[in-house]
Design an enzyme around this catalytic site. Structure first.
Site, PDB file in Angstrom:
ATOM      1  N   LYS A  97     -19.998 -17.519  -0.443  1.00 40.16           N
ATOM      2  CA  LYS A  97     -21.425 -17.318  -0.164  1.00 40.16           C
ATOM      3  C   LYS A  97     -22.158 -16.503  -1.224  1.00 40.16           C
ATOM      4  O   LYS A  97     -21.666 -15.478  -1.673  1.00 40.16           O
ATOM      5  CB  LYS A  97     -21.580 -16.575   1.166  1.00 40.16           C
ATOM      6  CG  LYS A  97     -21.209 -17.426   2.346  1.00 40.16           C
ATOM      7  CD  LYS A  97     -21.473 -16.653   3.590  1.00 40.16           C
ATOM      8  CE  LYS A  97     -21.289 -17.530   4.812  1.00 40.16           C
ATOM      9  NZ  LYS A  97     -21.362 -16.729   6.038  1.00 40.16           N
TER      10      LYS A  97
ATOM     11  N   ARG B 238       0.822  -1.218   0.000  1.00 37.24           N
ATOM     12  CA  ARG B 238       0.000   0.000   0.000  1.00 37.24           C
ATOM     13  C   ARG B 238       0.854   1.264   0.000  1.00 37.24           C
ATOM     14  O   ARG B 238       0.459   2.269  -0.606  1.00 37.24           O
ATOM     15  CB  ARG B 238      -0.944  -0.013   1.193  1.00 37.24           C
ATOM     16  CG  ARG B 238      -2.029  -1.039   0.978  1.00 37.24           C
ATOM     17  CD  ARG B 238      -3.006  -1.068   2.111  1.00 37.24           C
ATOM     18  NE  ARG B 238      -4.139  -1.906   1.764  1.00 37.24           N
ATOM     19  CZ  ARG B 238      -4.853  -2.590   2.627  1.00 37.24           C
ATOM     20  NH1 ARG B 238      -4.554  -2.556   3.901  1.00 37.24           N
ATOM     21  NH2 ARG B 238      -5.875  -3.311   2.225  1.00 37.24           N
TER      22      ARG B 238
ATOM     23  N   GLY C  76     -10.810  -9.165  -2.917  1.00 35.68           N
ATOM     24  CA  GLY C  76     -10.388 -10.176  -1.944  1.00 35.68           C
ATOM     25  C   GLY C  76      -9.623 -11.347  -2.502  1.00 35.68           C
ATOM     26  O   GLY C  76      -8.535 -11.187  -3.056  1.00 35.68           O
TER      27      GLY C  76
HETATM   28  P1  AMP Z   1     -15.230 -14.943  -0.822  1.00 34.89           P
HETATM   29  O1  AMP Z   1     -14.556 -14.181   0.282  1.00 34.89           O
HETATM   30  O2  AMP Z   1     -16.710 -14.994  -0.708  1.00 34.89           O
HETATM   31  O3  AMP Z   1     -14.734 -14.534  -2.183  1.00 34.89           O
HETATM   32  O4  AMP Z   1     -14.825 -16.455  -0.616  1.00 34.89           O
HETATM   33  C1  AMP Z   1     -13.512 -16.921  -0.724  1.00 34.89           C
HETATM   34  C2  AMP Z   1     -13.435 -18.230  -0.024  1.00 34.89           C
HETATM   35  O5  AMP Z   1     -14.312 -19.151  -0.650  1.00 34.89           O
HETATM   36  C3  AMP Z   1     -12.060 -18.855  -0.084  1.00 34.89           C
HETATM   37  O6  AMP Z   1     -11.523 -18.860   1.226  1.00 34.89           O
HETATM   38  C4  AMP Z   1     -12.324 -20.267  -0.594  1.00 34.89           C
HETATM   39  O7  AMP Z   1     -11.636 -21.261   0.137  1.00 34.89           O
HETATM   40  C5  AMP Z   1     -13.808 -20.412  -0.374  1.00 34.89           C
HETATM   41  N1  AMP Z   1     -14.398 -21.431  -1.251  1.00 34.89           N
HETATM   42  C6  AMP Z   1     -14.404 -21.461  -2.584  1.00 34.89           C
HETATM   43  N2  AMP Z   1     -14.996 -22.578  -3.038  1.00 34.89           N
HETATM   44  C7  AMP Z   1     -15.368 -23.284  -1.956  1.00 34.89           C
HETATM   45  C8  AMP Z   1     -16.024 -24.531  -1.771  1.00 34.89           C
HETATM   46  N3  AMP Z   1     -16.396 -25.286  -2.794  1.00 34.89           N
HETATM   47  N4  AMP Z   1     -16.261 -24.940  -0.509  1.00 34.89           N
HETATM   48  C9  AMP Z   1     -15.879 -24.170   0.542  1.00 34.89           C
HETATM   49  N5  AMP Z   1     -15.255 -22.988   0.423  1.00 34.89           N
HETATM   50  C10 AMP Z   1     -15.004 -22.545  -0.807  1.00 34.89           C
END
Ligand code: AMP
Length: 417
Positions: A218, A35, A374
């Protein structure tokens, strides 16, 4: 709007909102200075023109109280090293008038953590939203936030916002302060400018076919993103943990896979909306399932609609990747947010690595690709492909809000949109 490139800072004091919220270890050493490096072009422009530089930032979440562990004094030396000149430090950001007025052209003054004052974020302190006095407290806080912003503004002739990571917040230093500068004395810094252009490249000026790849854990956190994109994209790839809610909603057996039951009706609405709008929504057709949520667990490739009980889908399988590869390689604009598997586990990182490769390949063929928000950034870094996509965004939350179609207060305060 003034463009920083066309502005001459000679003889001017510029107050620049930077994002120096760098991670520190227990001894206060910086563990990642990305940063600080990101702000160098803007800081150097002011100094090279012959201006004086006043830097302001937040660090961590001190919640309106002084917390020595989150003092920006700890990073003054690192900023001095990045600029190759001494940096003065003002230990109270709201009482820096004297230091600012004594500042000579070519000098640099770093202000203490803005969030040591609750006025920076502008949320009433010590009162619950349900409390009957909340509205009055909120109004008072808005007034003192404006005073705080006015004080910061009084230090300088020009305001520059280069902190994209906080552009989605209407804080004193990110937005309110802009009210105290004339139109021709406020501008975006180079980093902000690049982020805004990248967002415009996908949301306003996209070449078609436009493909969005949305993964991650999610659906609930990306509903706004998906809905806004449905009006813009030709293809929407939904992968990762969030895909299982769509499969279960259509009657699939998903074993122990991640999902959100309460979002199943919403998932069906999205599938219908995609059909109505002629968007090709592509879900997984097969997954690499694991017996337990660990790297070394037993694995098997299974049909996405028939995941056995006791197993959970943890990575994209070859059949899904084949479909997605075709879509991605045919695209002219690509937006990628979120991994398509548990990429932190090496045994379940293959799918996300493949997506990174396809995006890089499409970019080489001339597509514009933006990776943002992220974990997808961590993913392109993990696979060493960050320099093979068009742009990697540094602002997680701000990028997501922009993709949701929300106006970013930090940008609007300057561009007047
Ligand atoms: P987000 O912050 O919503 O972009 O989610 C990222 C996270 O989703 C990462 O830590 C991944 O390990 C998790 N992730 C992706 N695919 C899966 C899955 N099939 N089952 C569980 N976690 C997942």
């Amino acid at each position: 709007m003034v463009n920083i490139n066309d502005f001459n800072f000679a003889g001017k004091k510029a107050i620049v909102r930077v994002d120096f919220n760098v991670p520190l270890d227990e001894k206060g050493n910086i563990t990642d200075d990305t940063r600080i490096r990101g702000a160098v072009p803007t800081m150097k422009k002011v100094l090279a023109d012959g201006g004086a530089l006043i830097l302001m930032s937040h660090m961590g979440k001190p919640k309106g109280k002084v917390n020595p562990k989150l003092s920006l004094g700890q990073i003054a030396n690192a900023v001095a090293a990045a600029l190759d000149r001494p940096v003065k430090f003002a230990p109270d950001c709201a009482k820096a008038g004297d230091a600012a007025s004594k500042l000579q052209m070519g000098e640099v003054l770093l202000l203490e953590n803005l969030r040591f004052y609750p006025e920076e974020e502008g949320k009433p302190v010590g009162i619950d939203k349900t409390d009957p006095g909340y509205d009055v407290a909120k109004k008072r806080m808005k007034e003192s936030q404006a005073e705080f912003a006015k004080t910061l503004a009084s230090y300088a002739d020009v305001y520059v916002n280069d902190a994209f990571g906080t552009a989605h917040r209407r804080h004193a230093s990110t937005a309110v302060i802009a009210d105290y500068f004339d139109e021709n004395c406020k501008m975006l810094g180079y980093l902000m400018e690049k982020e805004v252009v990248a967002i415009d490249n996908v949301l306003k000026n996209a070449q078609h076919p436009f493909t969005a790849i949305i993964g991650g854990s999610k659906v609930s956190t990306k509903l706004g993103v998906i809905k806004n994109l449905l009006d813009k994209v030709d293809n929407l790839i939904i992968g990762g943990g969030m895909g299982f809610t769509f499969i279960k909603a259509q009657g699939g057996s998903i074993g122990e896979s991640l999902h959100e039951d309460e979002l199943m009706p919403e998932a069906l609405n999205i599938l219908q909306a995609a059909k109505d709008k002629g968007v090709n929504l592509s879900l997984s057709v097969a997954t690499v399932a694991g017996k337990e949520f660990s790297n070394d667990t037993e694995r098997q490739v299974v049909d996405i609609f028939h995941i056995p009980d006791g197993w959970e889908g943890m990575d994209a399988a070859p059949a899904s990747l084949e479909n997605w590869k075709k879509i991605i390689l045919d695209s002219k604009t690509i937006l990628w947010n979120g991994p398509v598997g548990v990429f932190e586990f090496d045994n379940f990182a293959h799918g996300t690595g493949e997506i990174a490769k396809y995006v890089a390949e499409a970019t080489k063929k001339g597509a514009y690709s933006l990776v943002g928000g992220g974990d997808s950034v961590a993913a392109v870094n993990k696979f060493g492909l960050a320099d093979q996509v068009s742009y990697v965004s540094t602002g997680g939350g701000a990028m997501l809000e922009a993709i949701e179609g929300k106006v970013l207060p930090g940008v609007a305060a300057i561009k007047g949109e």
